[in-house]
Design an enzyme around this catalytic site. Structure first.
Site, PDB file in Angstrom:
ATOM      1  N   CYS A  75      53.185 -53.009  31.746  1.00  0.00           N
ATOM      2  CA  CYS A  75      53.313 -51.543  31.804  1.00  0.00           C
ATOM      3  C   CYS A  75      53.262 -51.152  33.274  1.00  0.00           C
ATOM      4  O   CYS A  75      52.211 -51.301  33.911  1.00  0.00           O
ATOM      5  CB  CYS A  75      52.184 -50.874  31.020  1.00  0.00           C
ATOM      6  SG  CYS A  75      52.202 -49.065  31.145  1.00  0.00           S
ATOM      7  N   HIS A 172      63.903 -54.980  27.654  1.00  0.00           N
ATOM      8  CA  HIS A 172      64.622 -53.725  27.923  1.00  0.00           C
ATOM      9  C   HIS A 172      66.098 -53.865  27.597  1.00  0.00           C
ATOM     10  O   HIS A 172      66.705 -54.909  27.882  1.00  0.00           O
ATOM     11  CB  HIS A 172      64.458 -53.326  29.396  1.00  0.00           C
ATOM     12  CG  HIS A 172      63.067 -52.876  29.733  1.00  0.00           C
ATOM     13  ND1 HIS A 172      62.646 -51.572  29.600  1.00  0.00           N
ATOM     14  CD2 HIS A 172      61.979 -53.585  30.136  1.00  0.00           C
ATOM     15  CE1 HIS A 172      61.370 -51.487  29.921  1.00  0.00           C
ATOM     16  NE2 HIS A 172      60.932 -52.691  30.253  1.00  0.00           N
ATOM     17  N   GLU A 221      60.589 -45.698  24.445  1.00  0.00           N
ATOM     18  CA  GLU A 221      59.763 -46.893  24.590  1.00  0.00           C
ATOM     19  C   GLU A 221      59.411 -47.553  23.251  1.00  0.00           C
ATOM     20  O   GLU A 221      59.093 -46.866  22.267  1.00  0.00           O
ATOM     21  CB  GLU A 221      58.445 -46.554  25.312  1.00  0.00           C
ATOM     22  CG  GLU A 221      58.593 -46.310  26.787  1.00  0.00           C
ATOM     23  CD  GLU A 221      57.265 -46.380  27.507  1.00  0.00           C
ATOM     24  OE1 GLU A 221      56.374 -47.127  27.045  1.00  0.00           O
ATOM     25  OE2 GLU A 221      57.122 -45.694  28.537  1.00  0.00           O
ATOM     26  N   CYS A 230      58.975 -44.347  32.359  1.00  0.00           N
ATOM     27  CA  CYS A 230      58.664 -45.728  31.984  1.00  0.00           C
ATOM     28  C   CYS A 230      58.862 -46.583  33.235  1.00  0.00           C
ATOM     29  O   CYS A 230      59.994 -46.680  33.738  1.00  0.00           O
ATOM     30  CB  CYS A 230      59.584 -46.193  30.857  1.00  0.00           C
ATOM     31  SG  CYS A 230      59.328 -47.923  30.361  1.00  0.00           S
ATOM     32  N   GLY A 233      60.792 -49.684  32.627  1.00  0.00           N
ATOM     33  CA  GLY A 233      62.134 -49.217  32.286  1.00  0.00           C
ATOM     34  C   GLY A 233      62.923 -48.843  33.523  1.00  0.00           C
ATOM     35  O   GLY A 233      64.127 -49.124  33.612  1.00  0.00           O
TER      36      GLY A 233
HETATM   37  N1  API Z   1      56.426 -49.533  25.727  1.00  0.00           N
HETATM   38  C1  API Z   1      56.419 -50.713  26.593  1.00  0.00           C
HETATM   39  C2  API Z   1      55.032 -50.868  27.270  1.00  0.00           C
HETATM   40  C3  API Z   1      54.752 -49.747  28.262  1.00  0.00           C
HETATM   41  C4  API Z   1      55.810 -49.674  29.315  1.00  0.00           C
HETATM   42  C5  API Z   1      55.860 -48.390  30.125  1.00  0.00           C
HETATM   43  N2  API Z   1      54.891 -47.387  29.778  1.00  0.00           N
HETATM   44  C6  API Z   1      55.839 -48.700  31.596  1.00  0.00           C
HETATM   45  O1  API Z   1      55.413 -47.854  32.408  1.00  0.00           O
HETATM   46  O2  API Z   1      56.329 -49.797  31.983  1.00  0.00           O
HETATM   47  C7  API Z   1      56.691 -51.956  25.757  1.00  0.00           C
HETATM   48  O3  API Z   1      56.434 -51.921  24.556  1.00  0.00           O
HETATM   49  O4  API Z   1      57.150 -52.939  26.350  1.00  0.00           O
END
Ligand code: API
Length: 291
Positions: A75, A172, A221, A230, A233
């Site tokens: 994250c 991703h 997400e 994100c 992301g």
């Molecule tokens: N939802 C993402 C985790 C959090 C990623 C996001 N909040 C960031 O800042 O990178 C996943 O399931 O891979």
């Protein structure tokens, strides 16, 4: 069980941060979901746990759970908040720390201007490591890399989208769209997240290329829905854009929640992400005991 927490946000991606350096709380998925619940709990996109170093060569362990209670590998916005948290709570006096995550070691660094830069490690492109099932799919060659055509939905109203697929430790799928404001994020996001070719599900990015050093980005997400930003992301979208020959090596990413800056000099190099990290409030809450 009554627990202490810190509410934080990085470009509007918001977190409940738990200090587990003096002992694990032993929470389960139901309790993580409770903490993330915006009506019955504190409310957050992810729950971040700060834990002691699991071994030599790192300063801390960083454990991440999505709002749906599932543990995930990485994250990015959370990593910046992690850095601010360990400084503000006196857990380190270093300006840069090495942090063990499920997907490897990352290195957040406090900037003089209060923004935080994180070495997010190198992106991963092998489909089987994303993981992404390419059986029966032909890659669409595009400027020396490739994208993949995914069919979304049922025969009745199926849509075909073209995605770049890669991992920043977490999976991703990035689409280039003409305008993020009109992109069908609410409709296509869930369909991409749960597409059967992603056995661990996937984060769905929608990137509008403004010019070679500016993009706009929305991300639906995995395990959290559309967030205001994100971090991984943004890293994945910029890396995809660079690999597809559309972006330069330093890109400003405008998200609904704020601005992130991503730098990547090419294959094998780490991705550097810079952005805000803000402490919103501290509190404590009674968490229902695990059944
Ligand atoms: N939802 C993402 C985790 C959090 C990623 C996001 N909040 C960031 O800042 O990178 C996943 O399931 O891979």
């Amino acid at each position: 069980m009554r627990i202490r927490f810190t509410k934080m946000q990085g470009a509007g991606n918001d977190f409940v941060v738990l200090d587990e350096t003096r002992g694990a709380l032993g929470l389960d998925a139901t309790q993580y979901r409770f903490l993330a619940d915006r009506h019955f709990g504190v409310g957050a996109d992810q729950i971040l746990s700060v834990r002691p170093a699991p071994g030599e060569g790192v300063d801390f362990q960083y454990v991440i759970h999505n709002a749906d209670g599932g543990e995930v590998e990485q994250c990015g916005n959370g990593a910046r908040c992690f850095m601010r948290f360990v400084r503000e709570h006196g857990l380190t006096d270093k300006d840069q720390v090495r942090v063990q995550t499920l997907s490897g070691v990352i290195e957040p660094r406090m900037g003089a201007d209060g923004r935080v830069t994180v070495d997010m490690g190198a992106p991963i492109f092998e489909p089987q490591r994303v993981p992404f099932d390419t059986a029966g799919l032909d890659p669409q060659h595009d400027n020396g890399w490739h994208t993949w055509h995914l069919t979304l939905g049922t025969h009745a109203e199926s849509a075909k989208v073209s995605v770049a697929v890669l991992s920043m430790g977490n999976p991703h799928a990035v689409q280039i769209v003409p305008d993020v404001d009109t992109a069908p994020v609410a409709k296509q996001g869930p369909a991409i997240e749960h597409h059967p070719r992603f056995p661990q599900r996937v984060n769905a990015g929608f990137m509008q290329i403004v010019d070679r050093s500016h993009v706009r980005l929305r991300v639906f997400e995995r395990g959290a829905g559309e967030t205001l930003a994100c971090g991984t992301g943004a890293c994945a979208a910029v890396v995809a854009g660079i690999r597809l020959g559309r972006l330069d090596s330093r890109v400003d990413v405008q998200t609904h929640g704020g601005l992130l800056t991503i730098e990547w000099t090419g294959d094998g190099a780490p991705v550097l992400m810079t952005g805000p990290a803000v402490t919103v409030f501290e509190g404590d809450i009674e968490v229902p005991d695990a059944p």
